[in-house]
Write an enzyme that holds these catalytic residues in place. Sequence first.
Site, PDB file in Angstrom:
ATOM      1  CD  GLU A 168      -2.790  -1.340   2.400  1.00  0.00           C
ATOM      2  OE1 GLU A 168      -2.683  -0.499   3.300  1.00  0.00           O
ATOM      3  OE2 GLU A 168      -3.620  -2.271   2.413  1.00  0.00           O
ATOM      4  CG  ASN A 210      -0.702  -7.037  -1.380  1.00  0.00           C
ATOM      5  OD1 ASN A 210      -1.290  -7.657  -2.268  1.00  0.00           O
ATOM      6  ND2 ASN A 210      -1.223  -6.874  -0.164  1.00  0.00           N
ATOM      7  CG  HIS A 247     -10.002  -5.575   0.459  1.00  0.00           C
ATOM      8  ND1 HIS A 247     -10.310  -6.675   1.225  1.00  0.00           N
ATOM      9  CD2 HIS A 247      -8.686  -5.342   0.670  1.00  0.00           C
ATOM     10  CE1 HIS A 247      -9.236  -7.088   1.865  1.00  0.00           C
ATOM     11  NE2 HIS A 247      -8.225  -6.294   1.545  1.00  0.00           N
ATOM     12  CD  GLU A 276      -4.898  -7.795   1.590  1.00  0.00           C
ATOM     13  OE1 GLU A 276      -5.767  -7.027   2.073  1.00  0.00           O
ATOM     14  OE2 GLU A 276      -3.684  -7.594   1.710  1.00  0.00           O
ATOM     15  CG  ASP A 278     -13.015  -8.600   1.413  1.00  0.00           C
ATOM     16  OD1 ASP A 278     -12.764  -7.724   0.561  1.00  0.00           O
ATOM     17  OD2 ASP A 278     -12.692  -8.479   2.607  1.00  0.00           O
TER      18      ASP A 278
HETATM   19  O1  G2I Z   1      -7.918  -3.644   6.057  1.00  0.00           O
HETATM   20  C1  G2I Z   1      -8.070  -4.815   5.317  1.00  0.00           C
HETATM   21  C2  G2I Z   1      -6.757  -5.292   4.767  1.00  0.00           C
HETATM   22  C3  G2I Z   1      -6.217  -4.293   3.737  1.00  0.00           C
HETATM   23  N1  G2I Z   1      -4.980  -4.765   3.151  1.00  0.00           N
HETATM   24  C4  G2I Z   1      -3.938  -5.083   4.095  1.00  0.00           C
HETATM   25  C5  G2I Z   1      -4.431  -6.054   5.159  1.00  0.00           C
HETATM   26  O2  G2I Z   1      -3.412  -6.293   6.095  1.00  0.00           O
HETATM   27  C6  G2I Z   1      -5.675  -5.521   5.831  1.00  0.00           C
HETATM   28  O3  G2I Z   1      -6.076  -6.496   6.811  1.00  0.00           O
HETATM   29  C7  G2I Z   1      -6.648  -5.962   7.976  1.00  0.00           C
HETATM   30  C8  G2I Z   1      -7.050  -7.100   8.896  1.00  0.00           C
HETATM   31  O4  G2I Z   1      -8.050  -7.859   8.257  1.00  0.00           O
HETATM   32  C9  G2I Z   1      -7.586  -6.518  10.200  1.00  0.00           C
HETATM   33  O5  G2I Z   1      -7.793  -7.582  11.137  1.00  0.00           O
HETATM   34  O6  G2I Z   1      -5.698  -5.158   8.586  1.00  0.00           O
HETATM   35  C10 G2I Z   1      -6.229  -4.489   9.741  1.00  0.00           C
HETATM   36  C11 G2I Z   1      -5.173  -3.532  10.243  1.00  0.00           C
HETATM   37  O7  G2I Z   1      -3.926  -4.153  10.352  1.00  0.00           O
HETATM   38  C12 G2I Z   1      -6.606  -5.527  10.800  1.00  0.00           C
HETATM   39  O8  G2I Z   1      -7.214  -4.903  11.866  1.00  0.00           O
HETATM   40  C13 G2I Z   1      -6.545  -4.958  13.072  1.00  0.00           C
HETATM   41  C14 G2I Z   1      -7.144  -3.933  14.011  1.00  0.00           C
HETATM   42  O9  G2I Z   1      -6.985  -2.640  13.396  1.00  0.00           O
HETATM   43  C15 G2I Z   1      -6.439  -3.961  15.294  1.00  0.00           C
HETATM   44  O10 G2I Z   1      -7.065  -3.065  16.197  1.00  0.00           O
HETATM   45  C16 G2I Z   1      -6.421  -5.372  15.856  1.00  0.00           C
HETATM   46  O11 G2I Z   1      -5.645  -5.426  17.028  1.00  0.00           O
HETATM   47  O12 G2I Z   1      -6.625  -6.230  13.641  1.00  0.00           O
HETATM   48  C17 G2I Z   1      -5.873  -6.331  14.819  1.00  0.00           C
HETATM   49  C18 G2I Z   1      -5.850  -7.792  15.293  1.00  0.00           C
HETATM   50  O13 G2I Z   1      -7.168  -8.247  15.493  1.00  0.00           O
END
Ligand code: G2I
Length: 456
Positions: A168, A210, A247, A276, A278
């Site tokens: 990103e 990515n 996404h 990724e 969805d």
């Molecule tokens: O935002 C969707 C995806 C976009 N591309 C990069 C990916 O890495 C991203 O994945 C999401 C995860 O699905 C979420 O689960 O990335 C977010 C941010 O890293 C993730 O959210 C985080 C929350 O922001 C945190 O508060 C939490 O501690 O997930 C963490 C673990 O549950």
Amino acid sequence: MANSSRAPGRSRRLRAALVVSAAVGLLATAGAVVLPGSASAASTLGASAAESGRYFGTAVAVSRLNDSAYTTILNREFNQVTAENEMKIDALQPNQGQFNYGNADRLVQHARSQGMLVRGHTLAWHSQQPGWMQNMSGTTLRNAMLNHVTQVATHFRGQIEWWDVVNEAFADGGSGARRDSNLQRTGNDWIEAAFRAARQADPNADLCYNDYNIDNWNDAKTQAVYRMVQDFKSRGVPIDCVGLQSHFTGGSNYPSNYRTTLSSFAALGVDVHITELDIRNAPSDAYRNVVNDCLAVARCKGITVWGIRDSDSWRSSENPLLFNGSGQKKPAYDAVLTALNNGTPPTGNPTTPPPTGNPTTPPPSGGCTATVTPGQVWGDRYNTSVTVSGASTWSVVVAITPPQRISTTWSGSPTWDSSGNVMTMRSNGSGNTFGFTTMMNGNSSARPQIRSCTAG
Ligand code: G2I
């Protein structure tokens, strides 16, 4: 430029990977249906994708591996995993110099036990930085970022098929500019510096850029990433692949020129991955279109959905995935499976016999003996373990027969010759048995040869 070269034949491995599973997999892999004397169709996403040499994967949250409903679907349907959060910078290096690999290693271990390929996500990113890194700038930050890349890629060397090296890094909207971030402010060359460090640390992993919102070929952001990849290829910066996160917020956000985007990136000489996926409300049409577009582009290596059940999704209220919260298949699941199966010519009754060749055990050579134990066999790959006796520190030379290719190793430190076909595995303190997964790549009979075992 030694550091920008890659192990020869590596891309060949993925191009040919999984192709034999249509035949062998029917005998060796659960999830495939055998109809003697007739055409066949695979009955799981992974087995079906494997018939065209691709993977079908999912993001995994390690905390959910204790949920048996989740793990049952994971193990049955998918042959590739990406850590949803466990390999991000804040997870792996919460304090500077203190690495925490526990959860990520657990995922890799699970993947290995199931013969799944692992995508590493992500080495360098403006987001999910630990506090100590957020507060850095300039040369200090650049060096800390490069150290993170080197340490992490080295830790997982031999276990990761693809790294999202940089995630990103481009701005949304019409500017086509880089995203402003503390990393970007260290200098425009931060991305290529990260790729070079990753190649040096793990020459066998494919290295990807990515991003999201690079699906529509007409978008300025897509064009900007395209120009960066073109520039990297022309200057020998080591990049192997582009990941389109994809996404989609709904069927209308799936762009009709998505296939053009995939094929245009591929024409630059990189693989493309849908990393990724969805789609809001999981419309069957949009899911089907994504699959068909990937299948239409030879260098589209596979599709990863961003979670298994809607309840596992980062945007669960949109129900964007292939399984509902109860773990039942949704209509989009059937659309995806049918598209995967339709995209591959029926294979008929399998004629390729299951692998039989006995791995060799050589005579003792250098003060130790290496004994091979054949492990689990899947349609497209098999595991081997090697136990060393007669020495507590050792190096064992293993040769494989191309186009077979070792994709994953464990419990040892591997190095490779320039052909990529000869691995020297050194003891690393984790015992006297090491193991590895070999992709058959169309040769289902060859087995690894032990060339030597040397103590010390
Ligand atoms: O935002 C969707 C995806 C976009 N591309 C990069 C990916 O890495 C991203 O994945 C999401 C995860 O699905 C979420 O689960 O990335 C977010 C941010 O890293 C993730 O959210 C985080 C929350 O922001 C945190 O508060 C939490 O501690 O997930 C963490 C673990 O549950």
